[in-house]
Design a protein around this motif. Structure first.
Motif, PDB file in Angstrom:
ATOM      1  N   LEU A 234       5.882  17.633   6.145  1.00 52.60           N
ATOM      2  CA  LEU A 234       5.453  18.068   5.368  1.00 52.60           C
ATOM      3  C   LEU A 234       6.376  18.163   3.683  1.00 52.60           C
ATOM      4  O   LEU A 234       5.108  16.891   2.284  1.00 52.60           O
ATOM      5  N   LEU A 235       7.551  18.098   3.741  1.00 47.16           N
ATOM      6  CA  LEU A 235       7.939  17.862   2.440  1.00 47.16           C
ATOM      7  C   LEU A 235       8.334  16.060   2.162  1.00 47.16           C
ATOM      8  O   LEU A 235       8.101  15.986   1.227  1.00 47.16           O
ATOM      9  N   ALA A 236       8.248  15.331   3.676  1.00 45.12           N
ATOM     10  CA  ALA A 236       8.641  13.965   3.691  1.00 45.12           C
ATOM     11  C   ALA A 236       6.963  13.373   2.737  1.00 45.12           C
ATOM     12  O   ALA A 236       7.089  12.615   2.584  1.00 45.12           O
ATOM     13  N   MET A 237       5.821  13.915   3.135  1.00 47.21           N
ATOM     14  CA  MET A 237       4.395  13.448   3.318  1.00 47.21           C
ATOM     15  C   MET A 237       4.290  14.184   1.285  1.00 47.21           C
ATOM     16  O   MET A 237       3.175  12.763   0.947  1.00 47.21           O
ATOM     17  N   VAL A 238       5.298  15.405   0.439  1.00 46.10           N
ATOM     18  CA  VAL A 238       4.467  15.242  -0.471  1.00 46.10           C
ATOM     19  C   VAL A 238       5.866  14.863  -1.737  1.00 46.10           C
ATOM     20  O   VAL A 238       6.086  14.579  -2.839  1.00 46.10           O
ATOM     21  N   ARG A 239       7.085  14.044  -1.068  1.00 43.87           N
ATOM     22  CA  ARG A 239       8.045  13.691  -1.790  1.00 43.87           C
ATOM     23  C   ARG A 239       6.948  12.014  -2.126  1.00 43.87           C
ATOM     24  O   ARG A 239       6.356  11.689  -1.472  1.00 43.87           O
ATOM     25  N   LYS A 240       7.353  11.416  -3.747  1.00 36.45           N
ATOM     26  CA  LYS A 240       7.276   9.787  -3.984  1.00 36.45           C
ATOM     27  C   LYS A 240       7.944   9.330  -2.721  1.00 36.45           C
ATOM     28  O   LYS A 240       9.207   9.499  -2.706  1.00 36.45           O
ATOM     29  N   PRO A 241       7.267   8.667  -2.795  1.00 38.14           N
ATOM     30  CA  PRO A 241       6.604   7.163  -1.848  1.00 38.14           C
ATOM     31  C   PRO A 241       8.299   6.275  -2.535  1.00 38.14           C
ATOM     32  O   PRO A 241       9.053   6.032  -2.784  1.00 38.14           O
ATOM     33  N   ASN A 242       9.301   5.759  -1.137  1.00 36.23           N
ATOM     34  CA  ASN A 242      10.403   5.031  -1.830  1.00 36.23           C
ATOM     35  C   ASN A 242       9.822   3.892  -2.326  1.00 36.23           C
ATOM     36  O   ASN A 242       8.787   2.824  -1.878  1.00 36.23           O
ATOM     37  N   THR A 243       9.865   3.305  -3.570  1.00 31.20           N
ATOM     38  CA  THR A 243       9.115   2.073  -4.134  1.00 31.20           C
ATOM     39  C   THR A 243      10.031   1.029  -4.490  1.00 31.20           C
ATOM     40  O   THR A 243       9.990   0.133  -5.366  1.00 31.20           O
ATOM     41  N   ILE A 244      11.162   1.154  -3.557  1.00 31.96           N
ATOM     42  CA  ILE A 244      12.301  -0.104  -3.703  1.00 31.96           C
ATOM     43  C   ILE A 244      12.245  -0.994  -3.010  1.00 31.96           C
ATOM     44  O   ILE A 244      12.459  -0.457  -1.991  1.00 31.96           O
ATOM     45  N   ASP A 245      12.072  -2.127  -3.657  1.00 29.12           N
ATOM     46  CA  ASP A 245      11.915  -3.471  -2.775  1.00 29.12           C
ATOM     47  C   ASP A 245      13.163  -4.391  -2.151  1.00 29.12           C
ATOM     48  O   ASP A 245      14.491  -4.190  -3.092  1.00 29.12           O
ATOM     49  N   PRO A 246      13.169  -3.659  -1.361  1.00 28.69           N
ATOM     50  CA  PRO A 246      14.690  -4.416  -0.638  1.00 28.69           C
ATOM     51  C   PRO A 246      14.828  -5.811  -0.371  1.00 28.69           C
ATOM     52  O   PRO A 246      15.962  -6.452  -1.334  1.00 28.69           O
ATOM     53  N   ALA A 247      13.529  -6.414  -0.610  1.00 27.25           N
ATOM     54  CA  ALA A 247      13.913  -8.150  -0.492  1.00 27.25           C
ATOM     55  C   ALA A 247      14.654  -8.500  -1.912  1.00 27.25           C
ATOM     56  O   ALA A 247      15.395  -9.370  -2.369  1.00 27.25           O
ATOM     57  N   SER A 248      14.408  -7.678  -3.407  1.00 26.40           N
ATOM     58  CA  SER A 248      14.230  -8.164  -4.801  1.00 26.40           C
ATOM     59  C   SER A 248      15.609  -7.005  -4.568  1.00 26.40           C
ATOM     60  O   SER A 248      16.665  -7.957  -5.391  1.00 26.40           O
ATOM     61  N   THR A 249      15.992  -5.866  -3.693  1.00 26.95           N
ATOM     62  CA  THR A 249      17.791  -5.805  -4.078  1.00 26.95           C
ATOM     63  C   THR A 249      18.702  -6.656  -3.397  1.00 26.95           C
ATOM     64  O   THR A 249      19.632  -6.338  -3.970  1.00 26.95           O
ATOM     65  N   ILE A 250      17.917  -7.205  -2.279  1.00 27.19           N
ATOM     66  CA  ILE A 250      19.189  -8.759  -1.940  1.00 27.19           C
ATOM     67  C   ILE A 250      18.951  -9.570  -2.305  1.00 27.19           C
ATOM     68  O   ILE A 250      20.590 -10.453  -2.795  1.00 27.19           O
ATOM     69  N   LYS A 251      17.813 -10.188  -3.684  1.00 29.44           N
ATOM     70  CA  LYS A 251      18.108 -11.241  -3.893  1.00 29.44           C
ATOM     71  C   LYS A 251      18.897 -10.573  -5.210  1.00 29.44           C
ATOM     72  O   LYS A 251      19.889 -12.073  -5.182  1.00 29.44           O
ATOM     73  N   SER A 252      18.871  -9.664  -5.634  1.00 26.31           N
ATOM     74  CA  SER A 252      20.153  -9.071  -7.473  1.00 26.31           C
ATOM     75  C   SER A 252      21.094  -9.739  -6.706  1.00 26.31           C
ATOM     76  O   SER A 252      22.004  -9.657  -7.204  1.00 26.31           O
TER      77      SER A 252
END
Length: 133
Positions: free
Chosen positions: A109-127
């Protein structure tokens, strides 16, 4: 997703898990007729499902699965995995595995109320590739 839809989805996950666990408990595990037939050596599919269900809570497998999924969901901020953890935890609460399933349900339930992870792995690898070049 609006908050009331999120809460409705969470409630439906819990209700579905509790209904399936109650059905398994009252029609597969507890009836004396099913127990006598399976203990007598009947090798049908229902006896196998019954044996797997009993082993899943005798050895705390439901609880460990729920706890593992809840920890993964919390660490990765994945709501879909948190829904699976909550489903397993609610089923485990009805199937005699409260020691692990109660904290797993809370963590899910705590995981459900947290903000979702918005980091895009593809953009992180490209940068990272651009900075190393």
């Amino acid at each position: 997703m609006t908050p009331w839809r999120s809460w409705l989805a969470t409630a439906l996950i819990c209700i579905a898990a509790l209904a399936l666990a109650a059905a398994a408990r009252h029609w597969l595990i507890e009836p004396a007729s099913v127990s006598a037939r399976c203990d007598a050596g009947a090798a049908d599919g229902w006896c196998m499902v019954r044996a797997w269900t009993i082993q899943s809570f005798v050895h705390q497998r439901i609880g460990w699965a729920a706890m593992g999924l809840a920890m993964i969901a919390y660490a990765g901020r994945w709501r879909s995995v948190a829904g699976m953890a909550l489903f397993a935890a609610c089923a485990g609460l009805l199937l005699y595995t409260a020691e692990l399933c109660a904290p797993a349900a809370l963590l899910a339930l705590l995981a459900m109320v947290r903000k979702p992870n918005t980091i895009d792995p593809a953009s992180t690898i490209k940068s990272a590739q651009k900075t190393s070049a």
